[in-house]
Design a protein around this motif. Structure first.
Motif, short mmCIF file in Angstrom:
data_model
loop_
_atom_site.label_atom_id
_atom_site.label_comp_id
_atom_site.label_asym_id
_atom_site.label_seq_id
_atom_site.Cartn_x
_atom_site.Cartn_y
_atom_site.Cartn_z
N ILE A 1 0.84 -1.20 0.00
CA ILE A 1 0.00 0.00 0.00
C ILE A 1 0.87 1.25 0.00
O ILE A 1 0.59 2.23 -0.71
N LEU A 2 1.95 1.24 0.78
CA LEU A 2 2.88 2.37 0.76
C LEU A 2 3.50 2.54 -0.62
O LEU A 2 3.71 3.67 -1.09
N GLY A 3 3.77 1.41 -1.29
CA GLY A 3 4.30 1.49 -2.65
C GLY A 3 3.32 2.16 -3.61
O GLY A 3 3.74 2.95 -4.47
N LEU A 4 2.04 1.87 -3.47
CA LEU A 4 1.04 2.52 -4.33
C LEU A 4 1.09 4.04 -4.18
O LEU A 4 0.97 4.78 -5.16
N ALA A 5 1.27 4.51 -2.95
CA ALA A 5 1.33 5.95 -2.72
C ALA A 5 2.52 6.57 -3.44
O ALA A 5 2.45 7.72 -3.91
N LEU B 1 3.60 5.83 -6.31
CA LEU B 1 3.36 5.97 -7.75
C LEU B 1 2.74 7.32 -8.10
O LEU B 1 2.70 7.70 -9.27
N LEU B 2 2.27 8.05 -7.09
CA LEU B 2 1.58 9.31 -7.35
C LEU B 2 2.50 10.44 -7.81
O LEU B 2 2.17 11.16 -8.76
N PRO B 3 3.67 10.65 -7.19
CA PRO B 3 4.55 11.74 -7.66
C PRO B 3 5.04 11.46 -9.09
O PRO B 3 5.29 10.32 -9.46
N PRO B 4 5.21 12.52 -9.88
CA PRO B 4 5.58 12.34 -11.31
C PRO B 4 7.08 12.16 -11.52
O PRO B 4 7.68 12.84 -12.34
N PHE B 5 7.68 11.24 -10.78
CA PHE B 5 9.12 11.04 -10.89
C PHE B 5 9.43 9.57 -11.14
O PHE B 5 8.83 8.68 -10.52
N SER B 6 10.37 9.30 -12.01
CA SER B 6 10.76 7.92 -12.29
C SER B 6 11.36 7.26 -11.06
O SER B 6 11.16 6.07 -10.82
N ALA B 7 12.11 8.03 -10.26
CA ALA B 7 12.76 7.47 -9.07
C ALA B 7 11.73 6.97 -8.07
O ALA B 7 11.90 5.90 -7.48
N THR B 8 10.64 7.73 -7.85
CA THR B 8 9.62 7.28 -6.90
C THR B 8 8.84 6.09 -7.46
O THR B 8 8.41 5.21 -6.70
N ALA B 9 8.66 6.04 -8.78
CA ALA B 9 8.00 4.87 -9.38
C ALA B 9 8.85 3.63 -9.18
O ALA B 9 8.33 2.54 -8.89
N ALA B 10 10.16 3.77 -9.33
CA ALA B 10 11.06 2.64 -9.09
C ALA B 10 11.00 2.20 -7.63
O ALA B 10 10.97 1.01 -7.34
N MET B 11 10.99 3.17 -6.70
CA MET B 11 10.89 2.83 -5.28
C MET B 11 9.54 2.18 -4.97
O MET B 11 9.46 1.28 -4.14
N ALA B 12 8.48 2.62 -5.65
CA ALA B 12 7.17 2.01 -5.47
C ALA B 12 7.20 0.54 -5.85
O ALA B 12 6.70 -0.32 -5.11
N SER B 13 7.78 0.24 -6.99
CA SER B 13 7.88 -1.16 -7.42
C SER B 13 8.74 -1.98 -6.47
O SER B 13 8.44 -3.14 -6.19
N LEU B 14 9.81 -1.35 -5.95
CA LEU B 14 10.68 -2.04 -4.99
C LEU B 14 9.90 -2.40 -3.72
O LEU B 14 10.00 -3.53 -3.22
N ILE C 1 6.58 -2.72 -3.36
CA ILE C 1 5.57 -3.73 -3.67
C ILE C 1 6.22 -5.11 -3.75
O ILE C 1 5.68 -6.10 -3.25
N GLY C 2 7.40 -5.17 -4.36
CA GLY C 2 8.11 -6.45 -4.44
C GLY C 2 8.57 -6.94 -3.08
O GLY C 2 8.51 -8.13 -2.77
N LEU C 3 9.04 -6.01 -2.22
CA LEU C 3 9.44 -6.37 -0.87
C LEU C 3 8.26 -6.97 -0.11
O LEU C 3 8.40 -7.95 0.62
N GLY C 4 7.07 -6.40 -0.33
CA GLY C 4 5.88 -6.93 0.31
C GLY C 4 5.45 -8.28 -0.23
O GLY C 4 4.82 -9.07 0.48
N TYR C 5 5.79 -8.55 -1.49
CA TYR C 5 5.46 -9.85 -2.09
C TYR C 5 6.38 -10.95 -1.57
O TYR C 5 6.01 -12.13 -1.57
N GLY C 6 7.56 -10.57 -1.12
CA GLY C 6 8.58 -11.54 -0.72
C GLY C 6 8.14 -12.64 0.22
O GLY C 6 8.50 -13.81 0.04
#
Length: 418
Positions: free
Chosen positions: A99-103, A105-118, A120-125
Motif C-alpha cells: 500500500i505504501l508502494g502505491l502511494a 506511484l503518485l509523484p511524477p518522478f521515475s525514481a519514486t515509481a522505481a521505489m514504489a515497485s521495490l 511492492i516487491g518487498l511486500g510480495y517476498g
C-alpha cells in the motif's frame, strides 16, 4: 513402512492445533491474491502512466525488475521476521508495504515509481516461504500438490482482478482513482485474515532478534541458499523454476504493453487479454496440481511444462498486427496454462524434497533463485527492446529457456524418502 515414516516426520515437528488445513488454505489464497494484485498494478497501469509522463515502452520492464529485486531482498534477509512475527503477520506486513508502494506511484518522478515497485516487491517476498510454511504444517501429504497449487492460483486471480477492474477505472476516473481503489481492497484483505493470525502463528519465536545485526548477519544472508544446496534435487528444482520464470516474468510484464504498442489495442482490450491469461492460469494451476497428485509425476510434468512454455513463447514471437483479437486472446489463454501454471507443482516439490525443519528456508532459497529469472528477464527484454525496437527477439529467448527447463528435468533424480 510409509506410514511409520510419515508419523516419524510428523513427530519431528511441533503439533499444530491451530485452524484446519481448509481455513489455512483460504487464508493463504486471499493473501496470495492480494500480493499478486499489488504486483500487477505497475504493468497494468504502465500504458496510462507512460502516456502522461512520456515514458518509453521499456520502462515497464525496469519496473518489473525493481519489483522482483524487492522480493529478492526479503527472501535473502527476511528469515528473522518470519521467525519472530510468524507467517501470517509477515504476510500482513508485506501488504502494508505494498500500500505504501502505491502511494509512491503518485509523484511524477521515475525514481519514486522505481521505489514504489521495490516496496511492492518487498511486500510480495513473504508469500512463498510463509505460505509454504503454513500449508506444509496443515496440508494432508497426499494432497499437497493440489493444495499448494490452489494457493498459487491466488496469483492469477489477483491478475484477473487487476486486468478487469483497473483499466475501466483508469478510463472513467483516472489512474489515481485506480490506486485508491486498490489500496482499499488490499486493506480489506489485511483485516479479513487477522482472526486466523493467532492460530497459524502460534509457533513463532518471540525471542528472535530483529536488529540490523541479526538481519544482515552473514549466516542469515546465506541461510536460504544454503538450505537449497542441502540436496541436488532442490538445486535442480530451483534451476528449472528459474527457467520457467523467464517466460512467465516477460509475459506478465509485457503482454499489455505489447498488445497496445504492437497490435494497436486500447488499454481495455489489452486488459481483457491479460485477464484471460490469468483466468486460464487459475484453472491450469489447480488441474496441474491434481494431475501431479493423481499420477505422482510432478517432476516429469515440470519438464513438459518447460516444453509447452517454450512453444507458447515461440508462437508469441510471430504475432503481428495481422492477428485478430480472438486469435490473440486464444494464445493468451493457452499461455495461462503453459507459461504460468507451474508454480504450485514446483513449490510443493520443493517442500517435499527438503527436511521439515528447513521448509521456510529452502522455500525462500528456491524462490530467490526463481526470482533471479523474474528480475533478469524483464530487464534484459527492456534492453533488447531499447536497442532493437523488436519484441520478437525477447520472446525467442523465452523459448530457449523453456526448452532448457525441459532438459533439466528430463532425467528424474532419485526421490527423497518422506
Amino acid at each position: 513402512m510409509k506410514a511409520s515414516r510419515e508419523q516419524g516426520s510428523a513427530a519431528s515437528e511441533p503439533a499444530d492445533k491451530g485452524p484446519s488445513w481448509l481455513t489455512a488454505l483460504i487464508t493463504m489464497v486471499a493473501v496470495q491474491m492480494a500480493t499478486a494484485f499489488l504486483s500487477r498494478i505497475p504493468p497494468t497501469l504502465a500504458p496510462a502512466l507512460a502516456a502522461e509522463r512520456g515514458w518509453s515502452d521499456a520502462v515497464v520492464g525496469y519496473l518489473a525488475s525493481m519489483n522482483t529485486l524487492g522480493s529478492i531482498l526479503f527472501l535473502a534477509l527476511g528469515a528473522p521476521f518470519l521467525r519472530r512475527l510468524g507467517s501470517v503477520r509477515s504476510l500482513q506486513g508485506g501488504l502494508v508495504l505494498g500500500i505504501l508502494g502505491l502511494a509512491l506511484l503518485l509523484p511524477p518522478f521515475s525514481a519514486t515509481a522505481a521505489m514504489a515497485s521495490l516496496l511492492i516487491g518487498l511486500g510480495y517476498g513473504p508469500s512463498s516461504p510463509a505460505g509454504n510454511d503454513v500449508l506444509h504444517r496443515t496440508a494432508p501429504p497426499r494432497r499437497r500438490a493440489i493444495i499448494f497449487s490452489i494457493k498459487q492460483a491466488g496469483v492469477p486471480l489477483g491478475g484477473i482482478i487487476a486486468g478487469l477492474v483497473l483499466p475501466p477505472i483508469v478510463v472513467a476516473f483516472g489512474w489515481q482513482a485506480a490506486l485508491l481503489v486498490s489500496g482499499v481492497f488490499v486493506l480489506a484483505i489485511i483485516i479479513a485474515v487477522q482472526p486466523m493470525r493467532a492460530g497459524l502463528d502460534s509457533g513463532r519465536k518471540r525471542d528472535q532478534a530483529l536488529s540490523l545485526g541479526a538481519v544482515f548477519a552473514p549466516a542469515n544472508i546465506v541461510s536460504s541458499l544454503a538450505a537449497v544446496t542441502t540436496s541436488p534435487s532442490l538445486v535442480r528444482l530451483a534451476s528449472a523454476g528459474a527457467c520457467l520464470a523467464v517466460g512467465q516474468g516477460i509475459w506478465f510484464a509485457y503482454l499489455i504493453t505489447f498488445a497496445v504498442s504492437v497490435l494497436g489495442y486500447d488499454l481495455k482490450a489489452a486488459g481483457i487479454a491479460f485477464a484471460i491469461m490469468q483466468a486460464t492460469s487459475v484453472g491450469g494451476r489447480i488441474l496441474l496440481g491434481w494431475l501431479a497428485d493423481r499420477y505422482g509425476s510432478p517432476r516429469r510434468m515440470l519438464g513438459l511444462l518447460g516444453l509447452a512454455s517454450g512453444l507458447s513463447s515461440l508462437a508469441m514471437a510471430i504475432v503481428g498486427p495481422g492477428w485478430s483479437f480472438p486469435a490473440f486472446c486464444a494464445l493468451a489463454a493457452v499461455a495461462g496454462v503453459c507459461v504460468s501454471s507451474w508454480n504450485g507443482v514446483q513449490l510443493s516439490e520443493v517442500a517435499r524434497a527438503c527436511p521439515p525443519h528447513l521448509v521456510r528456508e529452502a522455500s525462500a532459497g528456491a524462490t530467490l533463485i526463481i526470482f533471479l529469472g523474474y528480475i533478469v528477464a524483464p530487464a534484459a527484454f527492456a534492453l533488447l527492446l531499447t536497442l532493437t525496437g523488436r519484441f520478437d527477439i525477447g520472446f525467442l529467448a523465452c523459448t530457449a529457456f523453456g526448452f532448457l527447463c525441459c532438459a533439466i528435468m528430463r532425467e528424474r533424480p532419485p526421490e527423497r524418502p518422506q
